[in-house]
Design a protein around this motif. Sequence first.
Motif, PDB file in Angstrom:
ATOM      1  N   SER A 426       0.805  -1.389   0.104  1.00  0.00           N
ATOM      2  CA  SER A 426       0.071   0.091  -0.149  1.00  0.00           C
ATOM      3  C   SER A 426       0.804   1.120  -0.067  1.00  0.00           C
ATOM      4  O   SER A 426       0.481   2.329  -0.648  1.00  0.00           O
ATOM      5  CB  SER A 426      -0.974  -0.100   1.240  1.00  0.00           C
ATOM      6  N   GLY A 427       1.846   1.249   0.520  1.00  0.00           N
ATOM      7  CA  GLY A 427       2.819   2.356   0.641  1.00  0.00           C
ATOM      8  C   GLY A 427       3.998   2.340   0.009  1.00  0.00           C
ATOM      9  O   GLY A 427       4.882   3.317   0.222  1.00  0.00           O
ATOM     10  N   GLY A 428       4.377   1.408  -0.494  1.00  0.00           N
ATOM     11  CA  GLY A 428       5.884   1.084  -1.228  1.00  0.00           C
ATOM     12  C   GLY A 428       6.060   1.748  -2.317  1.00  0.00           C
ATOM     13  O   GLY A 428       4.995   2.322  -3.302  1.00  0.00           O
ATOM     14  N   SER A 429       7.209   1.948  -2.786  1.00  0.00           N
ATOM     15  CA  SER A 429       7.499   2.520  -4.089  1.00  0.00           C
ATOM     16  C   SER A 429       7.440   1.582  -5.136  1.00  0.00           C
ATOM     17  O   SER A 429       7.242   0.343  -4.968  1.00  0.00           O
ATOM     18  CB  SER A 429       9.188   3.042  -4.085  1.00  0.00           C
ATOM     19  N   SER A 430       7.663   2.011  -6.550  1.00  0.00           N
ATOM     20  CA  SER A 430       7.586   0.940  -7.786  1.00  0.00           C
ATOM     21  C   SER A 430       8.603  -0.317  -7.407  1.00  0.00           C
ATOM     22  O   SER A 430       7.998  -1.226  -7.702  1.00  0.00           O
ATOM     23  CB  SER A 430       7.723   1.959  -8.891  1.00  0.00           C
ATOM     24  N   ASP A 431       9.807   0.163  -7.169  1.00  0.00           N
ATOM     25  CA  ASP A 431      10.742  -0.858  -7.031  1.00  0.00           C
ATOM     26  C   ASP A 431      10.399  -1.930  -5.769  1.00  0.00           C
ATOM     27  O   ASP A 431      10.778  -3.000  -6.238  1.00  0.00           O
ATOM     28  CB  ASP A 431      12.041  -0.030  -6.764  1.00  0.00           C
ATOM     29  N   GLN A 432       9.932  -1.353  -4.927  1.00  0.00           N
ATOM     30  CA  GLN A 432       9.608  -2.044  -3.700  1.00  0.00           C
ATOM     31  C   GLN A 432       8.408  -3.150  -3.928  1.00  0.00           C
ATOM     32  O   GLN A 432       8.512  -4.265  -3.681  1.00  0.00           O
ATOM     33  CB  GLN A 432       9.199  -1.235  -2.465  1.00  0.00           C
ATOM     34  N   ILE A 433       7.373  -2.431  -4.809  1.00  0.00           N
ATOM     35  CA  ILE A 433       6.279  -3.312  -5.040  1.00  0.00           C
ATOM     36  C   ILE A 433       6.624  -4.644  -6.002  1.00  0.00           C
ATOM     37  O   ILE A 433       6.425  -5.697  -6.052  1.00  0.00           O
ATOM     38  CB  ILE A 433       4.863  -2.428  -5.760  1.00  0.00           C
ATOM     39  N   GLN A 434       7.563  -4.064  -7.112  1.00  0.00           N
ATOM     40  CA  GLN A 434       8.155  -5.029  -8.074  1.00  0.00           C
ATOM     41  C   GLN A 434       8.991  -6.331  -7.344  1.00  0.00           C
ATOM     42  O   GLN A 434       8.647  -7.268  -7.524  1.00  0.00           O
ATOM     43  CB  GLN A 434       8.871  -4.436  -9.028  1.00  0.00           C
ATOM     44  N   TYR A 435       9.490  -5.625  -6.354  1.00  0.00           N
ATOM     45  CA  TYR A 435      10.341  -6.786  -5.475  1.00  0.00           C
ATOM     46  C   TYR A 435       9.310  -7.926  -4.787  1.00  0.00           C
ATOM     47  O   TYR A 435       9.527  -9.065  -4.706  1.00  0.00           O
ATOM     48  CB  TYR A 435      11.256  -6.034  -4.338  1.00  0.00           C
ATOM     49  N   LEU A 436       8.065  -7.207  -4.426  1.00  0.00           N
ATOM     50  CA  LEU A 436       7.099  -8.209  -3.517  1.00  0.00           C
ATOM     51  C   LEU A 436       6.781  -9.014  -4.387  1.00  0.00           C
ATOM     52  O   LEU A 436       6.310 -10.250  -4.276  1.00  0.00           O
ATOM     53  CB  LEU A 436       6.297  -7.388  -2.994  1.00  0.00           C
ATOM     54  N   CYS A 460      -5.521  -5.539   2.133  1.00  0.00           N
ATOM     55  CA  CYS A 460      -5.289  -6.357   1.149  1.00  0.00           C
ATOM     56  C   CYS A 460      -5.466  -5.813  -0.262  1.00  0.00           C
ATOM     57  O   CYS A 460      -4.793  -5.864  -1.241  1.00  0.00           O
ATOM     58  CB  CYS A 460      -5.785  -7.738   1.248  1.00  0.00           C
ATOM     59  N   LEU A 461      -6.837  -5.060  -0.355  1.00  0.00           N
ATOM     60  CA  LEU A 461      -7.343  -4.470  -1.405  1.00  0.00           C
ATOM     61  C   LEU A 461      -6.340  -3.312  -1.867  1.00  0.00           C
ATOM     62  O   LEU A 461      -6.132  -3.069  -3.038  1.00  0.00           O
ATOM     63  CB  LEU A 461      -8.896  -4.011  -1.300  1.00  0.00           C
ATOM     64  N   GLU A 462      -6.177  -2.324  -0.655  1.00  0.00           N
ATOM     65  CA  GLU A 462      -5.251  -1.362  -1.070  1.00  0.00           C
ATOM     66  C   GLU A 462      -4.073  -1.700  -1.608  1.00  0.00           C
ATOM     67  O   GLU A 462      -3.425  -1.214  -2.394  1.00  0.00           O
ATOM     68  CB  GLU A 462      -5.128  -0.641   0.110  1.00  0.00           C
ATOM     69  N   GLY A 463      -3.279  -2.906  -1.205  1.00  0.00           N
ATOM     70  CA  GLY A 463      -2.053  -3.369  -1.716  1.00  0.00           C
ATOM     71  C   GLY A 463      -2.111  -3.738  -3.024  1.00  0.00           C
ATOM     72  O   GLY A 463      -1.567  -3.450  -3.924  1.00  0.00           O
ATOM     73  N   LEU A 464      -3.211  -4.349  -3.131  1.00  0.00           N
ATOM     74  CA  LEU A 464      -3.624  -4.936  -4.669  1.00  0.00           C
ATOM     75  C   LEU A 464      -3.601  -3.830  -5.663  1.00  0.00           C
ATOM     76  O   LEU A 464      -3.344  -3.801  -6.765  1.00  0.00           O
ATOM     77  CB  LEU A 464      -4.832  -6.045  -4.648  1.00  0.00           C
ATOM     78  N   GLN A 465      -4.306  -2.708  -5.036  1.00  0.00           N
ATOM     79  CA  GLN A 465      -4.515  -1.479  -5.924  1.00  0.00           C
ATOM     80  C   GLN A 465      -3.354  -0.897  -6.265  1.00  0.00           C
ATOM     81  O   GLN A 465      -3.124  -0.439  -7.449  1.00  0.00           O
ATOM     82  CB  GLN A 465      -5.650  -0.429  -5.220  1.00  0.00           C
ATOM     83  N   ASN A 466      -2.451  -0.758  -5.300  1.00  0.00           N
ATOM     84  CA  ASN A 466      -1.246  -0.181  -5.606  1.00  0.00           C
ATOM     85  C   ASN A 466      -0.316  -0.765  -6.534  1.00  0.00           C
ATOM     86  O   ASN A 466       0.477  -0.508  -7.498  1.00  0.00           O
ATOM     87  CB  ASN A 466      -0.560   0.142  -4.488  1.00  0.00           C
ATOM     88  N   ILE A 467      -0.215  -2.311  -6.563  1.00  0.00           N
ATOM     89  CA  ILE A 467       0.208  -3.209  -7.310  1.00  0.00           C
ATOM     90  C   ILE A 467      -0.165  -3.043  -8.845  1.00  0.00           C
ATOM     91  O   ILE A 467       0.742  -2.983  -9.673  1.00  0.00           O
ATOM     92  CB  ILE A 467       0.289  -4.760  -6.751  1.00  0.00           C
ATOM     93  N   LEU A 468      -1.337  -3.222  -8.755  1.00  0.00           N
ATOM     94  CA  LEU A 468      -2.176  -3.028 -10.091  1.00  0.00           C
ATOM     95  C   LEU A 468      -1.593  -1.424 -10.771  1.00  0.00           C
ATOM     96  O   LEU A 468      -1.679  -1.595 -12.133  1.00  0.00           O
ATOM     97  CB  LEU A 468      -3.718  -3.064  -9.807  1.00  0.00           C
ATOM     98  N   VAL A 469      -1.790  -0.475 -10.040  1.00  0.00           N
ATOM     99  CA  VAL A 469      -1.371   0.756 -10.741  1.00  0.00           C
ATOM    100  C   VAL A 469      -0.047   0.632 -11.114  1.00  0.00           C
ATOM    101  O   VAL A 469       0.367   1.187 -12.317  1.00  0.00           O
ATOM    102  CB  VAL A 469      -1.440   1.861  -9.424  1.00  0.00           C
ATOM    103  N   GLU A 470       0.859   0.013 -10.390  1.00  0.00           N
ATOM    104  CA  GLU A 470       2.414   0.128 -11.007  1.00  0.00           C
ATOM    105  C   GLU A 470       2.448  -0.861 -12.239  1.00  0.00           C
ATOM    106  O   GLU A 470       3.156  -0.701 -13.077  1.00  0.00           O
ATOM    107  CB  GLU A 470       3.168  -1.173  -9.820  1.00  0.00           C
ATOM    108  N   GLY A 471       1.646  -1.983 -12.201  1.00  0.00           N
ATOM    109  CA  GLY A 471       1.274  -2.702 -13.719  1.00  0.00           C
ATOM    110  C   GLY A 471       0.867  -1.883 -14.751  1.00  0.00           C
ATOM    111  O   GLY A 471       1.592  -2.007 -15.764  1.00  0.00           O
ATOM    112  N   GLU A 472       0.103  -0.810 -14.383  1.00  0.00           N
ATOM    113  CA  GLU A 472      -0.111   0.002 -15.554  1.00  0.00           C
ATOM    114  C   GLU A 472       0.858   0.891 -16.049  1.00  0.00           C
ATOM    115  O   GLU A 472       1.126   1.336 -17.194  1.00  0.00           O
ATOM    116  CB  GLU A 472      -1.423   1.144 -14.894  1.00  0.00           C
ATOM    117  N   ILE A 473       1.681   1.233 -14.933  1.00  0.00           N
ATOM    118  CA  ILE A 473       2.991   2.272 -15.344  1.00  0.00           C
ATOM    119  C   ILE A 473       3.921   1.461 -16.273  1.00  0.00           C
ATOM    120  O   ILE A 473       4.604   1.781 -16.918  1.00  0.00           O
ATOM    121  CB  ILE A 473       3.522   2.641 -13.987  1.00  0.00           C
ATOM    122  N   GLY A 474       4.108   0.070 -15.885  1.00  0.00           N
ATOM    123  CA  GLY A 474       4.701  -0.728 -16.805  1.00  0.00           C
ATOM    124  C   GLY A 474       4.496  -1.148 -18.097  1.00  0.00           C
ATOM    125  O   GLY A 474       5.237  -1.506 -18.815  1.00  0.00           O
TER     126      GLY A 474
END
Length: 564
Positions: A426-436, A460-474
């Motif tokens: 939920s609060g991680g950076s792009s690189d941190q989310i990619q690591y997870l 968990c939904l907040e975490g998934l939302q942040n991960i999906l946002v990073e997927g869009e950036i990718g």
Amino acid sequence: MPRVPRRPSDEARRGAYKPPGVDAARSRRRREDRLLALRRRNRDAGLFKRRREEPSLTPAPVVPPPDAAADATAPPPSSEPSSPPSSPPPADALRAAADAELEGLSEMVDKVWSDDTATQLEATVQFRKLLSDGKNSTMIKIIRADVLPRFAEFLSRQRPPQLQMEAAWVLTNIAASDYTLLVAECGAVPRLVELLESPDANIRHQATWALGNIAADMPSCRETVLDHGAVTPLLAQFKEDMKVSVLRTATWALSNLCFGKLPAEIQVKSILEIISLLIHSADEKILADACWALYYICDGVEGGIQDALDAGVCPQLVKLLMHASANILLPVITSLARISAGDDTQVQVIVEQGILPCLAQLLARNYPKIIKKQACLIVSNITAGSKDQIQAVIDADVMNHVIVLLKTSETDLKKEAAWAISNAASGGSSDQIQYLVSRGCLEPLCNVLKYQDVDLVYTCLEGLQNILVEGEIGKQGNESVTNPYAQFILENGGLDNLEELQDFDNDAVYKLAMTLLERYWDEEVSDDANLPASKDGSAENVETVPEDAAAQPPVPAPSADGTE
């Protein structure tokens, strides 16, 4: 092939498009109901009453012999009565003596109420010996004899001192039973507090013991002890050169007094000065009770966390995380978990003291489940902080162990691991989310959506939302490329869990689930409603998504999924 979602009304759909923000305070796990449950569990672990066993059938002298004193004053590690002396009288002899004295109870009561001091002392000793059998029936008969106010009166008799000692002993054992409230209400508490300043060390010890039992019973009893000013004279005991057995009793009594909300007039800093010394003790019983007292202060005093940090307890607490005894480790890690619920600055103190490598070892090795749960709780509180604190958790190789627990552990431990990962996502950076994601967090995180814990599911939904946002950036702006993280969630059944949340009995969870469904899977679901079923659940995307990208799970660099 994903199922067609159960569509809400247009009004509900419009409301679902507004994603709620991350609530840092909630993520820090300051939910009062959870903390209350934790306090109740820890009360059972850290608080207990103690009887003082009768060393022999003969009346004890003012100063017990060394062996008897050790057996009589050494506190047990649990609520069970302390161990008997090495050579106790036969059980039959004890029973016969107790039964014989019970038959003469009326005569003993008359002696207690007599005007002759020697007779009073004789009867008090007899009552003390009766109580040594620990039988509830004996306790009831003595209480019904209505002699408790008389024993409370004896506490004020300075001559002979043996009478004070014996009366305090009787009240100590009654306070160790289910009838503690009667002791608190018979006028004994103010007199016992006065005895904390007695010139006789044995009387001071016995008074400490009795007050510890009273404080451990219920909040009203504890408040009675506090209202009569027991803290200051109790703290004065620690400034003396006490025997270990006496120091154990004093530390135990102090921990009982610290449980719950302390009145504003109590000088918490003075208590913490003593605790900061006690947590360096080599004695495990003293060490455990001191750590429980520290936890109670951090939990029950406004500003207690900062007061504890100012007292300098953190370096030693972190060292004690590697203690070999689970009896020590539990109060230590529970205290650190409470400190980790503070603000980012307070959390940073324990991070800088090196807590993360210790947590990695606790999570990786075969420790009791309750220890691992507390370790995950600390990690989740740290990952609810700044990006630098999340990075510190990653650098210490803690997240790998947490993800393993999320995949393989029991449900209650999985929940704690899910908190840690969700907060980081939920609060991680792009690189941190990619690591997870590269470490395999997506599938188990989606499985947590099946739980009924509102806060956990929402996080968990907040975490998934942040991960999906990073997927869009990718995707690098290429709308023809599928979000790799959304595709992976789709292929591993996560979409089913998201759809089930449309029936979740919480409006915030429902709205955020709808936001994710319509933002990342609305087109696939709409196409699926018009296309025939196929073996490949992602067949509707074959023209826009390369096969390799659709088949492989997300990787640390999601933009690579858009290449042929």
